[in-house]
Design an enzyme around this catalytic site. Structure first.
Site, PDB file in Angstrom:
ATOM      1  N   HIS A   1     124.994  29.249  44.383  1.00  0.00           N
ATOM      2  CA  HIS A   1     124.654  28.644  43.097  1.00  0.00           C
ATOM      3  C   HIS A   1     123.748  29.514  42.221  1.00  0.00           C
ATOM      4  O   HIS A   1     124.036  29.738  41.050  1.00  0.00           O
ATOM      5  CB  HIS A   1     123.991  27.280  43.313  1.00  0.00           C
ATOM      6  CG  HIS A   1     123.644  26.600  42.025  1.00  0.00           C
ATOM      7  ND1 HIS A   1     124.601  26.229  41.098  1.00  0.00           N
ATOM      8  CD2 HIS A   1     122.438  26.240  41.493  1.00  0.00           C
ATOM      9  CE1 HIS A   1     123.999  25.677  40.061  1.00  0.00           C
ATOM     10  NE2 HIS A   1     122.697  25.663  40.273  1.00  0.00           N
TER      11      HIS A   1
ATOM     12  N   ASP B   1     129.771  27.248  45.789  1.00  0.00           N
ATOM     13  CA  ASP B   1     128.520  26.755  45.203  1.00  0.00           C
ATOM     14  C   ASP B   1     128.240  25.404  45.838  1.00  0.00           C
ATOM     15  O   ASP B   1     129.052  24.486  45.741  1.00  0.00           O
ATOM     16  CB  ASP B   1     128.684  26.638  43.685  1.00  0.00           C
ATOM     17  CG  ASP B   1     127.407  26.267  42.955  1.00  0.00           C
ATOM     18  OD1 ASP B   1     126.592  25.515  43.521  1.00  0.00           O
ATOM     19  OD2 ASP B   1     127.232  26.714  41.809  1.00  0.00           O
TER      20      ASP B   1
ATOM     21  N   SER C   1     122.842  27.438  35.558  1.00  0.00           N
ATOM     22  CA  SER C   1     122.835  26.030  35.939  1.00  0.00           C
ATOM     23  C   SER C   1     122.436  25.120  34.765  1.00  0.00           C
ATOM     24  O   SER C   1     123.123  25.097  33.751  1.00  0.00           O
ATOM     25  CB  SER C   1     121.913  25.836  37.145  1.00  0.00           C
ATOM     26  OG  SER C   1     122.080  24.554  37.702  1.00  0.00           O
TER      27      SER C   1
END
Length: 256
Positions: free
Chosen positions: A225, A195, A98
């Site tokens: 995610h 996600d 991320s």
């Protein structure tokens, strides 16, 4: 006046696994901690690599501590971690989940000698936070349950994040996007097909923005995610190891 020391939450500490001369710098995501890449780190260390996951400033402590940070602190954290790893390893691969993927890419822009970049659901777009881009309230934004498909996984994170920290995340993304074309090292991009935090199109945009002549995209079909903690973490470890070995091989050197 000396700033008061803020204790780190149990399990949220940085970790280092000493292995061979190939080092992997693992960077966690926004509001997360090294715990979120801990199992992935163990899987990679079991393959013989040296793995280092630093804790970013303001993470794994308190929301107030998080509020007191700037995105430049996180860039500096990764820079320092890279220099530390470089002292003990001949080859360095940087990887991130991320926001960690954005920080890893930002590092790869500045250090052309990095051997490879690996991103997991890199956050070039975070719609749930972008709505607060021009807001100053609320001071703290409630966070839902971490976006993990496996229901038996607990991530160390905050129940609410400071809006100031969100602004710093968005500034980091805005700062990084224009320089992504400077990433020229081999790049492996993982994206979860489902996600709920970062759209899959974010990884697609990264793939097209970088200038790496050797890049691959891998779709993850059984993770949300936080894929580094989810059902596909073994897939990520296996494909990362295969990619690293290819990048370090004579065949790769002859092809570029």
């Amino acid at each position: 006046m000396t700033k008061k020391h803020v204790p780190v939450l149990a399990g949220a500490e940085s970790f280092f696994h000493k292995g061979n001369e190939i080092g992997i710098l693992l960077c966690h995501g926004f509001a997360g901690t090294p715990q979120s890449v801990g199992e992935l780190g163990k899987l990679l260390a079991a393959k013989g690599y040296t793995v280092y996951a630093p804790r970013l400033k303001g993470h794994g402590t308190t929301p107030l501590d998080f509020e007191d940070c700037c995105f430049t602190d996180w860039i500096q954290n990764i820079e320092e971690a890279y220099k530390k790893l470089k002292k003990v390893c001949r080859r360095i691969f940087v990887a991130g989940q991320s926001m960690g993927g954005i920080l890893a890419a930002h590092l790869a822009c500045r250090h052309q000698d990095i051997d490879g970049l690996i991103t997991i659901n890199a956050a070039l777009s975070v719609p749930g936070y972008e709505v607060f881009q021009h807001e100053i309230e609320p001071r703290f934004i409630p966070e839902g349950k971490p976006d993990i498909k496996a229901d038996d996984i607990e991530e160390i994170t905050y129940e609410a994040v400071p809006i100031k920290a969100v602004h710093n995340l968005l500034t980091l993304i805005k700062t990084t996007k224009p320089v992504l074309s400077e990433v020229t090292c081999p790049t492996l991009i993982f994206k979860s097909e489902e996600d709920h935090v970062v759209p899959a199109s974010s990884s697609d945009a990264l793939f097209h923005a970088i200038s790496s002549p050797f890049k691959q995209m891998v779709s993850l079909t059984n993770s949300y995610h936080v894929a580094s903690m989810d059902f596909d973490k073994d897939v990520i470890a296996e494909k990362t190891a295969t990619y690293i070995e290819l990048c370090c091989s004579r065949e790769y050197k002859l092809s570029v």
